[in-house]
Write a protein that holds these residues in place. Structure first.
Motif, short mmCIF file in Angstrom:
data_model
loop_
_atom_site.label_atom_id
_atom_site.label_comp_id
_atom_site.label_asym_id
_atom_site.label_seq_id
_atom_site.Cartn_x
_atom_site.Cartn_y
_atom_site.Cartn_z
N PRO A 20 35.06 30.80 30.09
CA PRO A 20 34.98 30.05 28.83
C PRO A 20 35.02 30.94 27.59
CG PRO A 20 32.82 30.14 29.87
CD PRO A 20 33.80 30.72 30.86
N LEU A 21 34.73 32.23 27.75
CA LEU A 21 34.70 33.14 26.60
C LEU A 21 36.07 33.69 26.28
CD1 LEU A 21 31.56 35.27 27.63
CD2 LEU A 21 31.62 33.34 26.03
N ALA A 22 36.93 33.81 27.29
CA ALA A 22 38.19 34.54 27.14
C ALA A 22 39.30 33.65 26.59
CB ALA A 22 38.61 35.13 28.47
N ASP A 23 40.04 34.19 25.63
CA ASP A 23 41.26 33.54 25.18
C ASP A 23 42.39 34.56 25.02
OD1 ASP A 23 40.49 34.92 22.93
OD2 ASP A 23 40.10 33.14 21.70
N ASP A 24 42.13 35.78 25.49
CA ASP A 24 43.15 36.82 25.46
C ASP A 24 43.95 36.76 26.76
OD1 ASP A 24 43.69 39.89 26.46
OD2 ASP A 24 44.08 39.64 24.32
N PRO A 25 45.29 36.69 26.69
CA PRO A 25 46.11 36.55 27.91
C PRO A 25 45.89 37.66 28.93
CG PRO A 25 47.42 36.02 25.98
CD PRO A 25 46.12 36.56 25.47
N PHE A 26 45.74 38.89 28.47
CA PHE A 26 45.51 40.00 29.39
C PHE A 26 44.21 39.81 30.16
CE2 PHE A 26 43.46 44.21 29.95
CZ PHE A 26 44.31 44.72 30.92
N GLN A 27 43.16 39.42 29.45
CA GLN A 27 41.87 39.22 30.11
C GLN A 27 41.93 38.05 31.10
OE1 GLN A 27 38.83 38.84 27.11
NE2 GLN A 27 39.56 40.66 26.00
N LEU A 28 42.58 36.99 30.70
CA LEU A 28 42.71 35.84 31.59
C LEU A 28 43.49 36.21 32.85
CD1 LEU A 28 43.37 33.10 28.91
CD2 LEU A 28 41.34 33.25 30.38
N ARG A 29 44.50 37.03 32.69
CA ARG A 29 45.27 37.48 33.86
C ARG A 29 44.38 38.25 34.83
NH1 ARG A 29 48.49 42.27 34.49
NH2 ARG A 29 48.42 42.65 32.24
N LEU A 30 43.54 39.13 34.31
CA LEU A 30 42.64 39.88 35.18
C LEU A 30 41.66 38.96 35.90
CD1 LEU A 30 41.82 43.06 33.09
CD2 LEU A 30 43.28 42.88 35.08
N ILE A 31 41.20 37.93 35.19
CA ILE A 31 40.29 36.97 35.82
C ILE A 31 40.98 36.28 36.99
CG2 ILE A 31 39.05 34.80 35.47
CD1 ILE A 31 38.54 35.75 32.57
N VAL A 32 42.24 35.90 36.79
CA VAL A 32 43.01 35.27 37.88
C VAL A 32 43.11 36.21 39.07
CG1 VAL A 32 45.29 34.41 38.56
CG2 VAL A 32 44.31 33.74 36.35
N PHE A 33 43.39 37.48 38.84
CA PHE A 33 43.50 38.44 39.93
C PHE A 33 42.21 38.49 40.75
CE2 PHE A 33 46.68 41.21 37.37
CZ PHE A 33 47.70 40.31 37.69
N ILE A 34 41.09 38.54 40.07
CA ILE A 34 39.81 38.64 40.77
C ILE A 34 39.52 37.38 41.57
CG2 ILE A 34 37.31 38.81 40.43
CD1 ILE A 34 37.98 40.55 37.92
N LEU A 35 39.73 36.23 40.96
CA LEU A 35 39.45 34.96 41.65
C LEU A 35 40.40 34.73 42.82
CD1 LEU A 35 38.83 32.67 38.53
CD2 LEU A 35 37.10 33.65 40.06
N ALA A 36 41.69 34.93 42.59
CA ALA A 36 42.67 34.69 43.64
C ALA A 36 42.51 35.67 44.80
CB ALA A 36 44.08 34.77 43.08
N ASN A 37 42.17 36.90 44.49
CA ASN A 37 42.03 37.90 45.54
C ASN A 37 40.86 37.59 46.47
OD1 ASN A 37 43.46 40.41 46.20
ND2 ASN A 37 41.44 41.33 46.11
N ASN A 38 39.94 36.77 46.00
CA ASN A 38 38.78 36.39 46.81
C ASN A 38 38.85 34.96 47.32
OD1 ASN A 38 36.65 38.69 46.78
ND2 ASN A 38 37.47 38.66 44.71
N GLY A 39 40.01 34.33 47.16
CA GLY A 39 40.21 33.00 47.72
C GLY A 39 39.77 31.86 46.84
N TYR A 40 39.38 32.12 45.61
CA TYR A 40 38.98 31.05 44.69
C TYR A 40 40.22 30.51 43.99
CZ TYR A 40 34.12 32.38 45.45
OH TYR A 40 32.90 32.64 46.02
#
Length: 432
Positions: free
Chosen positions: A208-228
């Motif tokens: 909910p804090l992030a609105d920077d595309p680079f940061q959001l991309r990193l969040i996706v990597f972390i979540l997807a890599n763990n099956g979320y």
């Protein structure tokens, strides 16, 4: 095991590609250019600073240092201290440079480019973690930027003090609880240290804090890599709303598709990302997907060669080309590419091990022994290195050395010579 653009380290790779606090100009660090500091220096000193800069541009550090020293004889000046520190560093007088950097820091600790430069010097020349941690925190207080956080991550990795870097990042998240980049970098380092559930928790906190595309991309990597996958898809949707046709958005969707095993869709998204931002890491990812998952070696080769055309010093690209050639039975080409990879990574045992295995498969046992011995010397604890070396000794007729090297395994068949390479293909995580 040989690793190729290892996904578990993909997060920090992205960060390191995107932000850095390394020297950008051999002659003049950012923030010390005369035009930038003109209004901050006394009028009567401006001619000295201009002269110093002219010598910096000529890479004449001794002359430039003399002008900065002349300024300091007339009174303390932050920029003169910094200029002297830079000159002394480039000359190689590290003790003097350390003193001048400390003088500048005492004089003014709120000039962001200086803090990055000071951190770079401290890491390269003195490896002082406590000082690096202090500079990083001060730089973040001043700027709240990604670069300041990278000081901690880069220094922690270099000095093998990732636990301390993580502790300081956690402290920053508490001091700046609404800063998304602090949470994202904290989550990324947790993920790189394989503390996955903590990484996911921090990443979710950042959503909910992030609105920077680079940061959001990193969040996706972390979540997807763990099956979320559902959570990652929601972040992708948010990213698409913010920057629908950006490389960050396409890369995020591509990674999510990849982790779910939808490799064709992953390729489609990564190709779109490449069209938006022609990045080497995207070329390598496309090569990897085509080679490991789609069995399209022609396209994988194309992307590898495109990456090499952009940067000839890419071990991953040469390793992939070697693997593609080996798969086609072209050991001559595989050995050629492997040799280049090995030359690019002369301190890495895996490079010699892989090259030795190629020579072993070619039945060139004597040459295989040379490289496998280097691998064992660099990493004597790897049992598999010694197993293959023992087999190479046996192939070369050196039976006594073979038995001495690995008595327990010499009589075992080596049917899985390329076991490590087969394990590069990752299975998708369980959906969470």
């Amino acid at each position: 095991m040989m690793r190729l653009s290892k996904i578990s380290a993909f997060f920090l790779l992205c960060i390191l590609v995107s932000v850095s606090f390394a020297k950008e100009d051999v002659s003049i660090p950012k923030g010390l250019h005369y035009k930038e500091i003109k209004k901050a220096i006394p009028r009567e000193m401006r001619s000295y600073f201009k002269s110093a800069e002219s010598y910096l541009k000529k890479n004449d550090m001794l002359k430039a240092d003399q002008y900065y020293t002349s300024i300091l004889t007339k009174g303390e000046n932050f920029y003169a201290f910094w200029g002297r520190a830079w000159c002394q560093w480039q000359i190689g007088h590290l003790i003097s440079a350390k003193k001048q950097f400390a003088n500048a820091y005492s004089s003014c600790d709120s000039i962001y480019p200086f803090l990055l430069n000071y951190a770079d010097f401290t890491l390269e020349a003195h490896e002082d973690w406590d000082l690096l941690s202090e500079i990083a925190y001060r730089a973040y207080e001043v700027s709240q930027s990604d670069d300041a956080l990278m000081i901690l991550i880069k220094s922690g990795k270099r000095l093998n003090l990732e636990d301390k870097a993580l502790k300081q990042l956690k402290f920053i998240t508490k001091k700046f609880p609404n800063n998304s980049n602090a949470w994202v970098f904290y989550a990324s380092l947790l993920r790189d240290m394989e503390r996955n559930e903590e990484a996911v928790s921090a990443a979710k906190h950042a959503i909910p804090l992030a609105d920077d595309p680079f940061q959001l991309r990193l969040i996706v990597f972390i979540l997807a890599n763990n099956g979320y996958f559902v959570d990652a898809a929601n972040v992708c949707q948010k990213l698409s709303m913010i920057a629908k046709r950006s490389a960050n958005s396409y890369e995020a969707w591509g990674f999510l598709e990849y982790k779910q095993g939808h490799y064709e869709n992953a390729v489609i998204n990564y190709k779109k990302a490449l069209n938006r931002d022609y990045k080497i890491q995207t070329l390598i990812m496309l090569a990897r997907l085509n080679h490991l998952y789609l069995n399209n070696q022609k396209v994988a080769t194309y992307y590898c060669k495109a990456a090499i055309q952009a940067n000839r010093n890419l071990p991953d690209a040469y390793y992939l080309l070697a693997e593609i050639s080996r798969g086609k039975g072209d050991l001559k080409s595989a050995i050629k590419y492997s040799k280049i990879q090995m030359e690019l990574m002369p301190d890495r045992s895996q490079s010699y091990y892989y090259h030795g295995k190629l020579l072993y498969e070619k039945k060139d046992y004597k040459d295989a022994v040379i490289y496998l011995e280097k691998a064992v010397r660099l990493n004597p604890d790897m049992r598999r290195y010694r197993l293959v070396l023992a087999k190479a000794y046996a192939g070369a007729g050196l039976i006594d050395k073979a038995r001495e090297t690995y008595k327990n395994f010499i009589n075992e068949p080596l049917k899985d010579l390329w076991k490590e390479e087969e394990m590069l293909k990752e299975s998708t995580p369980e959906p969470r």
